[in-house]
Design a protein around this motif. Structure first.
Motif, PDB file in Angstrom:
ATOM      1  N   TYR A  36      -9.346   0.261  -1.245  1.00  0.00           N
ATOM      2  CA  TYR A  36      -8.531   0.521  -2.438  1.00  0.00           C
ATOM      3  C   TYR A  36      -8.418   2.022  -2.698  1.00  0.00           C
TER       4      TYR A  36
ATOM      5  N   GLY B 135      -4.915   3.942  -2.166  1.00  0.00           N
ATOM      6  CA  GLY B 135      -4.398   4.600  -3.364  1.00  0.00           C
ATOM      7  C   GLY B 135      -3.947   6.018  -3.091  1.00  0.00           C
TER       8      GLY B 135
ATOM      9  N   ASP C  16      -0.596   5.623  -1.369  1.00  0.00           N
ATOM     10  CA  ASP C  16       0.369   5.149  -2.357  1.00  0.00           C
ATOM     11  C   ASP C  16       0.853   6.292  -3.247  1.00  0.00           C
TER      12      ASP C  16
ATOM     13  N   THR D 184       4.899   7.509  -4.381  1.00  0.00           N
ATOM     14  CA  THR D 184       5.449   7.549  -5.738  1.00  0.00           C
ATOM     15  C   THR D 184       5.697   8.980  -6.224  1.00  0.00           C
TER      16      THR D 184
ATOM     17  N   THR E 239       9.234   1.970   1.007  1.00  0.00           N
ATOM     18  CA  THR E 239       8.926   0.555   1.235  1.00  0.00           C
ATOM     19  C   THR E 239       8.964   0.225   2.725  1.00  0.00           C
TER      20      THR E 239
ATOM     21  N   TYR F 201      -2.879  -4.060   0.955  1.00  0.00           N
ATOM     22  CA  TYR F 201      -2.563  -3.486  -0.358  1.00  0.00           C
ATOM     23  C   TYR F 201      -1.251  -2.703  -0.308  1.00  0.00           C
TER      24      TYR F 201
ATOM     25  N   ILE G 264       1.966  -4.820  -0.188  1.00  0.00           N
ATOM     26  CA  ILE G 264       2.286  -5.497  -1.447  1.00  0.00           C
ATOM     27  C   ILE G 264       2.885  -4.523  -2.457  1.00  0.00           C
ATOM     28  N   VAL G 265       2.212  -3.377  -2.677  1.00  0.00           N
ATOM     29  CA  VAL G 265       2.716  -2.458  -3.711  1.00  0.00           C
ATOM     30  C   VAL G 265       4.058  -1.856  -3.306  1.00  0.00           C
TER      31      VAL G 265
ATOM     32  N   TYR H 185       8.447  -0.691  -5.236  1.00  0.00           N
ATOM     33  CA  TYR H 185       8.701   0.729  -5.494  1.00  0.00           C
ATOM     34  C   TYR H 185      10.020   0.972  -6.220  1.00  0.00           C
TER      35      TYR H 185
ATOM     36  N   LEU I  83       9.445   0.619  -9.887  1.00  0.00           N
ATOM     37  CA  LEU I  83       8.565   1.663 -10.387  1.00  0.00           C
ATOM     38  C   LEU I  83       9.301   2.987 -10.545  1.00  0.00           C
TER      39      LEU I  83
ATOM     40  N   ARG J  74      -0.681  -6.415 -16.008  1.00  0.00           N
ATOM     41  CA  ARG J  74      -1.410  -6.074 -14.786  1.00  0.00           C
ATOM     42  C   ARG J  74      -2.902  -6.431 -14.831  1.00  0.00           C
TER      43      ARG J  74
ATOM     44  N   SER K 182      -4.627  -9.329 -12.645  1.00  0.00           N
ATOM     45  CA  SER K 182      -5.620  -8.917 -11.641  1.00  0.00           C
ATOM     46  C   SER K 182      -6.918  -9.686 -11.841  1.00  0.00           C
TER      47      SER K 182
END
Length: 402
Positions: free
Chosen positions: A271, A275, A278, A282, A327, A354, A357-358, A362, A365, A396, A400
């Motif tokens: 994670y 992160g 990720d 973004t 993506t 992870y 999925i996220v 996008y 977001l 969220r 979760s």
């Protein structure tokens, strides 16, 4: 200094955002290089510790960052209205606020780190690494606030290029010190934290020296600050909702880490590394949003609301293109990207899942980031705050947990 009230809206926002984006890429490299060096030369426990430390750090600095955005918006509006005396008064008031905020958050960070991390259920084998990292990292809070304050100030008057050069130099120094302290001196996670603090301090001090020599409007003298109560109130009115939003977001991220921590060190490490990746995806939307805020602030100060509408449309289009590209990249290369951070197969597999999925969300977001940026530039920061409260705490975190 750059006037954002004339010229093609989309081109101006893009040109203003590009130096900010490049600067934030280098700023993120602080954290990414830390994670890569730790993951390969210290171990997955230390990698997990760095990731688990981030929400706690963000809780402490979130309110200050949000209020700092309020100062930046006030500066951009005064600059757009050509009230340069008010720009100077806002700068002085901001520096006084940031100094005392830096001292308070440093003390709180050192005192509260252990009980807060224990409350989240961080695995015991990770705890010593996290405490060591946090205690050293929080010692550099004054420099962190100082550099980010200077960056916000310059963006408010239309200069997004100067901070970039200092970020580049700072990142190169940080990378070199990371490798020296961890690989040569064998200082482990402490070496990574020390390298980051030294790099941030160097960036702030040299930036102040350079700005005082080259900028006519900005002259940072620690003996000549004038505090303006009215400007402080106005900055709080604009920035406090953003501060609350950032704080609520960071508390939500801490709650998410409390859920993630239950699955053990492999999941926490995955994670953490995912992160970091990720955040790069973004980042373009966040910087376009920040550019749109400055653009909106100046044009509202100049009475050009028509340009604000055109700027919003242009930014939405640019953000959508970048989101779709991100993506596709994460679906195709998520597994390979995770290998940069760790050789551990279990951590790589969980992190790649992870990212896939996220990445699928996008586009939504980045649209939210863009609209929030326009609203903040207009001084309407309540709506973004409520959106964050709803999406994080009503949707969220409960999902979760379930």
């Amino acid at each position: 200094m750059k006037d954002l009230t004339t010229g093609n809206e989309g081109k101006i926002i893009l040109r203003f955002a590009l130096p900010m984006l490049a600067g934030n890429v280098f700023q993120q490299l602080y954290n990414v290089v830390d994670s890569i060096v730790i993951g390969h030369f210290v171990g997955k426990e230390a990698l997990a510790a760095v990731g688990a430390s981030f929400p706690f750090v963000f809780i402490l600095v979130a309110m200050v960052i949000g209020i700092g955005m309020g100062f930046s918006i006030v500066i951009s509006q005064y600059f757009g209205a050509k009230q340069l005396n008010k720009v100077k008064a806002t700068m002085d008031t901001m520096w006084i606020f940031l100094f005392w905020s830096g001292l308070v958050t440093t003390v709180l960070g050192i005192l509260l780190s252990r009980p807060i991390l224990r409350l989240t259920g961080l695995p015991e084998e990770v705890m010593p690494y996290a405490i060591t990292y946090l205690h050293i990292y929080m010692g550099g809070n004054l420099f962190f606030f100082g550099f980010n304050g200077m960056t916000s100030l310059l963006r408010g008057i239309g200069d997004s290029t100067t901070p970039l050069w200092f970020l580049i130099i700072s990142t190169v120094v940080n990378i070199g010190l990371d490798l020296l302290f961890v690989i040569v001196f064998h200082w482990g996670i402490a070496g990574v934290a020390i390298a980051t603090v030294i790099a941030q301090a160097g960036a702030f001090v040299t930036m102040v020296w350079w700005i005082n020599r080259t900028h006519k409007l900005i002259n940072l003298s620690f003996r000549k600050f004038d505090y303006d109560k009215a400007i402080m109130r106005r900055s709080l009115q604009i920035g406090l909702p953003s501060g609350v939003q950032h704080t609520v977001f960071s508390l939500g991220m801490l709650a998410i880490y409390g859920i993630v921590n239950r699955f053990g060190t492999d999941t926490v490490a995955a994670y953490s590394a995912a992160g970091r990746i990720d955040s790069f995806a973004t980042m373009p939307a966040m910087n376009l949003s920040a550019a749109l805020s400055s653009f909106t602030g100046q044009n509202i100060g100049a009475g050009r609301t028509d340009r604000v509408r055109n700027g919003l449309r242009a930014t939405l289009k640019m953000s959508a293109i970048i989101a779709i590209a991100g993506t596709i990249v994460f679906w195709l290369f998520g597994h390979s990207l995770m290998k940069i951070f760790t050789p551990d197969p279990a951590v790589i597999s969980k992190g790649a899942d992870y990212l896939r999925i996220v990445a699928s969300f996008y586009i939504l977001l980045t649209t939210m980031f863009t609209i929030n940026g326009m609203l903040r530039g207009a001084g309407d920061t309540l709506i973004p705050m409520f959106v964050t409260l709803l999406s994080l705490w009503i949707i969220r975190v409960p999902l979760s947990y379930w």
